[in-house]
Design an enzyme around this catalytic site. Structure first.
Site, PDB file in Angstrom:
ATOM      1  N   GLU A 110      29.039  -7.841  -1.812  1.00  0.00           N
ATOM      2  CA  GLU A 110      27.982  -6.961  -1.310  1.00  0.00           C
ATOM      3  C   GLU A 110      27.050  -6.568  -2.451  1.00  0.00           C
ATOM      4  OE1 GLU A 110      27.739  -3.507   1.959  1.00  0.00           O
ATOM      5  OE2 GLU A 110      28.928  -2.946   0.218  1.00  0.00           O
ATOM      6  N   CYS A 126      24.416  -0.760   5.798  1.00  0.00           N
ATOM      7  CA  CYS A 126      25.690  -1.500   5.884  1.00  0.00           C
ATOM      8  C   CYS A 126      25.538  -2.690   6.815  1.00  0.00           C
ATOM      9  CB  CYS A 126      26.861  -0.604   6.277  1.00  0.00           C
ATOM     10  SG  CYS A 126      26.412   0.851   7.158  1.00  0.00           S
ATOM     11  N   GLU A 178      34.559   3.303   7.177  1.00  0.00           N
ATOM     12  CA  GLU A 178      33.413   2.422   7.422  1.00  0.00           C
ATOM     13  C   GLU A 178      32.908   2.009   6.055  1.00  0.00           C
ATOM     14  OE1 GLU A 178      31.428   0.175   9.316  1.00  0.00           O
ATOM     15  OE2 GLU A 178      32.460   1.623  10.595  1.00  0.00           O
ATOM     16  N   LYS A 182      31.305  16.736   3.243  1.00  0.00           N
ATOM     17  CA  LYS A 182      30.977  16.475   1.832  1.00  0.00           C
ATOM     18  C   LYS A 182      30.030  15.286   1.809  1.00  0.00           C
ATOM     19  CE  LYS A 182      31.423  14.445  -1.595  1.00  0.00           C
ATOM     20  NZ  LYS A 182      30.281  13.786  -2.277  1.00  0.00           N
TER      21      LYS A 182
END
Ligand code: ADP
Length: 496
Positions: A380, A282, A248, A174
């Site tokens: 972030e 990331c 992750e 997905k």
């Protein structure tokens, strides 16, 4: 607009059960890409069923034969590299040099995991009794669910799909709702390489399709890459059903620059780590932890360099920084720049949308005089925003790095070997670079982070196999009789 995209279930390209679609847009031009199936739980159900059925023969296909298919995947990806890279740039915005790198990661991983088909090493060890043999081997798990983001639409799925396949699992994939076209083109490569029907299934759509996968009882492993908020939701859902989950998630990576660093090297590395992929990796650098002595020169050089970067459509060869992926991502960057200003950080360059007619562009931005506890130093942002924090010493730099809620990548620039080795020992991130930016992981080493970045699992390298295999310990007694000492040992140890 290109042709419509389909789901790939049981070897067939089909629409969503409801017939509904959604559109994605080129973030540089805002032009529509193609309609893609808006899948729901019923589509996930069909895909899991297909994967479950294909598992019966795929797990029994000898791993070297599975590896041959992976080699063909590598060849086809190499042939289609340019076409896939261009599609990816159009769909999610990063510049061509970066999308080529993204496809290359999948090529590298396909060769690496193809080779694993002739290894998948377990081990033997001595056993306690005569005429008895013991070994530990990796076994497949079953149906694997993959939920992935848009920033590496081929590389990240490849880190999951290729090890899962070589180990003998079947997959429901997905991808992000921002990159259905690239995902479908990637899955087509596996079909053309001869992967049997049902082994890899694609279901496009939004979070509800991902949630249906995490909630499905026949999916034994979920491997997720994406935001921390979503990852933790997926973790909770999947854990309640006893699934293995590999996560992750976020990062707030730092480059440390000590007074003795090679300035030119540091400027190049910081620039590309902070502003490359428009800060949407990331592993992107979003904190610069700089020692007092070198700070004025370094900041001056970084501001000058940021002003030379050309922001624009990633398909144009001279573009350095592409757009943000969508309007929501740009809104988030704008919000954080306002927060930074309100917190009292000094805006030195950028801090505004790039001057282009269309697209979600934002200028490379640098804040100085950032203190450790400001939100722009802790949260972030996932955009081209770098926050410089001044420190007095290596020890303070390490402390600032390690206090982050995340722990993916870190880097230090120094010419002092003692300082470098102390940093290797003391930095508590999953990846550490010396005299190199925070990005650029290679597929043969474990990839992943500590603290809030993940849940202790790793992707890539041999460690990446752990998500997609179970260990099976095997004992073979070839004595032909019940060995008395074993009974004694068992009773002494109280073993069951
Ligand atoms: P990003 O900020 O990268 O878009 P998300 O974490 O929202 O990050 O998305 C990563 C992936 O997780 C995407 O494929 C997305 O569709 C999927 N996703 C979003 N919400 C959920 C959910 N509640 N359950 C499972 N998957 C989800």
């Amino acid at each position: 607009m290109s042709e419509s995209i389909q789901n790939f279930i049981g070897g067939k390209w089909i629409p969503a059960h409801s017939g509904e679609t959604f559109l994605t847009y080129n973030p540089a031009t805002e032009a529509a890409i193609a309609p893609a199936p808006k899948s729901a739980a019923v589509d996930v159900e069909a895909a899991v069923k297909a994967a479950k059925s294909a598992y019966k023969s795929w797990r029994l296909t000898p791993a070297p034969r599975r590896g041959e298919i992976l080699y063909r995947v590598a060849h086809l990806l190499t042939e289609r590299k340019e076409e896939l890279s261009r599609l990816m740039t159009q769909e999610m915005g990063k510049i061509l040099a970066e999308t080529r790198g993204d496809v290359q990661e999948a090529i590298d991983m396909a060769y690496y995991m193809g080779g694993e088909g002739r290894r998948l090493l377990g081990y033997t060890a001595p056993v306690e009794m005569p005429n008895k043999f013991g070994m530990a081997m990796r076994d497949s798990v079953g149906v694997i669910g993959l939920i992935t983001p848009w920033n590496f639409p081929i590389a990240v799925p490849s880190w999951k799909i290729l090890p899962a396949l070589i180990a003998g699992n079947t997959i429901v994939f997905k991808p992000s709702e921002d990159t259905p076209a690239t995902s479908a083109a990637f899955v087509k490569v596996f079909e053309d390489a001869g992967l049997p029907a049902g082994v890899l299934n694609l279901v496009t759509g939004a979070g509800d399709a991902g949630a249906a996968l995490a909630n499905h009882r026949d999916v034994r492993v979920i491997s997720f890459t994406g935001s921390t908020d979503t990852g933790l939701k997926v973790y909770a859902q999947a854990a309640s059903l006893g699934k293995k989950v590999a996560l992750e998630m976020g990062g707030k990576n730092a480059i440390i620059v000590l007074d003795d660093a090679n300035l030119d090297l540091a400027v190049e590395a910081i620039t590309w780590s902070a502003y490359g992929t428009t800060g949407q990796r990331c592993t992107a650098t979003s904190r610069l932890i700089v020692q007092r002595g070198i700070k004025p020169k370094l900041i001056e050089a970084l501001v000058a360099k940021a002003k030379t970067l050309k922001v624009g459509d990633g398909l144009q060869g001279d573009t350095n920084v592409g757009p943000l992926v969508n309007a929501k991502a740009r809104d988030k960057v704008e919000k954080y720049v306002e927060i930074g200003k309100a917190e009292g950080a000094k805006l030195l360059v950028g801090g505004q949308r790039a001057d282009l007619d269309r697209g979600y562009f934002y200028s490379p931005t640098l804040f100085s005089d950032v203190s450790r506890n400001m939100r722009i130093a802790r949260e972030e942002i996932f955009g081209p925003v770098l926050s410089a924090i001044e420190v007095a010493s290596l020890e303070e730099a390490v402390e600032v790095n390690n206090e982050s809620a995340y722990g993916l990548s870190s880097s230090i620039f120094t010419e002092n070997v003692n300082a470098a080795f102390r940093a290797i020992r003391d930095l508590t991130t999953g990846i550490v670079y010396i005299n190199h930016g925070t990005t650029g992981a290679e597929i043969q080493f474990p990839f992943g982070g500590t603290r809030g970045t993940g849940n202790g699992m790793r992707e890539a390298g041999l460690a990446g196999m752990d998500s997609f295999t179970e260990w099976k310990s095997v004992y073979v007694d070839y004595s032909g009789r019940l060995q008395r000492a074993q009974i004694d040992t068992d009773s002494i140890l109280g073993s069951t």
